[in-house]
Write a protein that holds these residues in place. Structure first.
Motif, mmCIF file in Angstrom:
data_model
loop_
_atom_site.group_PDB
_atom_site.id
_atom_site.type_symbol
_atom_site.label_atom_id
_atom_site.label_comp_id
_atom_site.label_asym_id
_atom_site.label_seq_id
_atom_site.Cartn_x
_atom_site.Cartn_y
_atom_site.Cartn_z
ATOM 1 N N ASP A 225 0.730 -1.289 0.101
ATOM 2 C CA ASP A 225 0.009 -0.397 0.122
ATOM 3 C C ASP A 225 0.765 1.218 0.095
ATOM 4 N N SER A 226 1.099 2.232 -1.429
ATOM 5 C CA SER A 226 1.733 3.069 -1.509
ATOM 6 C C SER A 226 1.636 4.171 -0.034
ATOM 7 N N MET A 227 0.371 4.264 0.538
ATOM 8 C CA MET A 227 0.174 5.615 1.127
ATOM 9 C C MET A 227 0.146 5.222 2.355
ATOM 10 N N ASP A 231 6.159 2.378 6.841
ATOM 11 C CA ASP A 231 5.828 1.571 7.417
ATOM 12 C C ASP A 231 5.618 0.389 6.212
ATOM 13 N N ALA A 232 5.694 1.172 5.050
ATOM 14 C CA ALA A 232 5.194 -0.262 4.328
ATOM 15 C C ALA A 232 6.880 -0.887 3.015
ATOM 16 N N VAL A 233 7.755 0.212 2.879
ATOM 17 C CA VAL A 233 9.232 -0.522 3.221
ATOM 18 C C VAL A 233 9.424 -1.193 4.425
ATOM 19 N N GLY A 259 5.034 9.270 -1.793
ATOM 20 C CA GLY A 259 6.317 9.304 -3.116
ATOM 21 C C GLY A 259 7.475 8.019 -2.022
ATOM 22 N N GLY A 260 6.950 8.717 -0.824
ATOM 23 C CA GLY A 260 8.099 7.513 0.253
ATOM 24 C C GLY A 260 8.627 5.802 -0.353
ATOM 25 N N ALA A 261 7.140 5.335 -0.235
ATOM 26 C CA ALA A 261 7.644 4.031 -0.348
ATOM 27 C C ALA A 261 7.604 4.194 -1.419
ATOM 28 N N ALA A 262 7.507 4.327 -2.784
ATOM 29 C CA ALA A 262 8.096 4.268 -3.968
ATOM 30 C C ALA A 262 9.440 4.772 -4.707
#
Length: 461
Positions: A225-227, A231-233, A259-262
């Protein structure tokens, strides 16, 4: 997509605009702003630090090339570094030499995993494949029914195991038998939807490991979940340590994504991003191209993706026919209706406009009512074929009838006809400018489309 980050990066680059040389002073100032923008976008600290260090090293002391401003040159350097951080080259699905190709999909509950499975099935069907979905999420209430409902919309079968109407809670068996079913029914791709949890737990991890050991998938994809940002990373890192997946899927990129995850995930887990999900509709899935995403983050647009989507809806013969109608001023409301149908199939209007170079950041605050098309279509559908071909015959009586038939007001009909005439004039202007080799003024065209209403989209309602 990434509007906030794009605006901050564009603002940071202003410090070198108009200068004759990129030097340590203006680069240092710019890098501070860029690092701050990346950290505000929830990019991993080490990734942000390495990114700005690499850009600074590549930029310091570079003379400005002929006809290239310092801002443009630094943008090019940043584009190259962003492309590297996002993965460099596009990496697709590794297909099996002997079908079926087995794809195992994992992720936390709520990440969009089940929806992605249906989207992926649709993607493969468009490419001429025959996918089969395996319902190995056997614990979540109605998970199998959800997968079947989505699969029906993309015309793909679902394999599940039931006993007296009850779902058999054996995920490994479902996955294994689904592969056999695909072999027996000439299905060349198997997509296995696995169970998720609200958080990482041992039971979930062990089950995914067991499925992977049993079916030996050609690809294991992790949906994130990119949002959820960093946490996603962190979740992606933990999953990778256990199941060593082959690629990442970024879901919900159309939401409030900073944009953090991407920008972090490829560096942290060293696995390629293979797909991006940009909406709830089942056609809102695109293969991930790092260079194209870098262009969009920097406000450079994504013309290649735009053209690819357009090519899916238009063949060369249809494009020539439409061009001729515009040239001969025979473009009518029926043609307009047909084009609306095609445009909607390409994706959301705001996303499409964001692919046009120089437009992305200008429309970040623009309120585009996607539902406006529904009212426009209803009005045109309430017209006779003659009225669509000749809008000039629409007198007061006809307009009142059309308004009643479409559930709109007469003023809505008037506004649509007026907008259509304005659009025809705009198309003629674009045709003339293109034939003379002149550039089209995007800003003025945007004003015409939006009515210059301070960011509000004009629509019949």
């Amino acid at each position: 997509m990434f509007e906030g980050l794009s605006q901050k990066l564009e603002g940071a680059l202003q410090s070198v605009t108009g200068q004759g040389r990129i030097d340590e002073v203006n680069v240092a100032e710019t890098m501070r702003e860029i690092r701050r923008a990346l950290l505000n976008a929830d990019v991993n600290y080490q990734v942000a630090k390495e990114f700005t260090a690499n850009v600074k090293e590549a930029a310091t002391g570079e003379d400005v090339l002929t006809s290239v401003t310092p801002g443009e040159q630094l943008t090019k350097i940043m584009h190259d570094e962003l492309t590297r951080v996002l993965g460099g080259e596009h990496e697709g699905i590794e297909m099996a030499e002997t079908p079926p190709t087995v794809i195992l999909v994992a992720g936390l509950q709520g990440s969009g995993k089940t929806t992605f499975c249906a989207k992926l099935a649709r993607h493969f069907r468009k490419e001429g494949h025959a996918p089969l979905l395996a319902a190995s999420d056997v614990y979540r209430p109605a998970a199998v029914d959800q997968l079947k409902t989505l699969a029906d919309q993309v015309n793909a079968p679902v394999y599940s195991i039931e006993d007296d109407g009850e779902i058999v809670e054996d995920a490994v068996r479902v996955a294994n038998e689904a592969v056999t079913e695909a072999q027996n029914t000439a299905r060349d791709i198997v997509i296995i939807d696995t169970a998720g949890r609200m958080h990482i737990d041992e039971a979930m991890m062990q089950e995914v490991e067991d499925i992977k050991t049993t079916v030996a998938p050609n690809e294991t994809l992790f949906v994130v979940d990119s949002m959820t940002g960093q946490d996603a990373v962190n979740t992606a890192k933990e999953f990778n340590e256990r199941i060593d997946y082959d690629g990442v899927v970024l879901s919900k990129l159309d939401g409030d994504t900073r944009g953090g995850a991407a920008l972090s995930i490829r560096t942290v887990v060293n696995k390629p991003i293979k797909f991006a999900s940009t909406g709830e509709k089942l056609d809102a899935l695109t293969p991930f191209y790092p260079d194209r995403m870098a262009q969009r983050i920097l406000g450079m647009g994504d013309v290649v993706s735009f053209v690819e989507r357009a090519q899916e809806q238009y063949d060369e013969q249809e494009a020539e026919r439409l061009q001729e109608k515009i040239r001969s001023e025979e473009f009518d409301l029926q043609d307009f209706y047909d084009q609306l149908q095609r445009i909607q199939k390409m994706g959301s209007i705001k996303e499409l406009m964001g692919m046009i170079p120089g437009v992305g950041n200008k429309i970040s605050d623009l309120d585009i009512d996607e539902e406006a098309f529904t009212h426009i279509e209803a009005i045109i559908q309430s017209m006779t074929p003659e009225e669509r071909a000749h809008p000039d015959i629409l007198n007061g009586t006809r307009r009142r009838r059309i308004a009643r038939g479409s559930g709109n007001e007469v003023r809505d009909v008037n506004q649509l006809v007026s907008q259509f005439e304005e659009m025809k004039d705009m198309m003629k202007t674009m045709q003339k400018m293109t034939s003379k080799g002149q550039d089209v003024d995007i800003s003025s065209l945007m004003d015409k489309i939006t009515g210059g209403g301070g960011g509000q989209s004009r629509s019949p309602r």
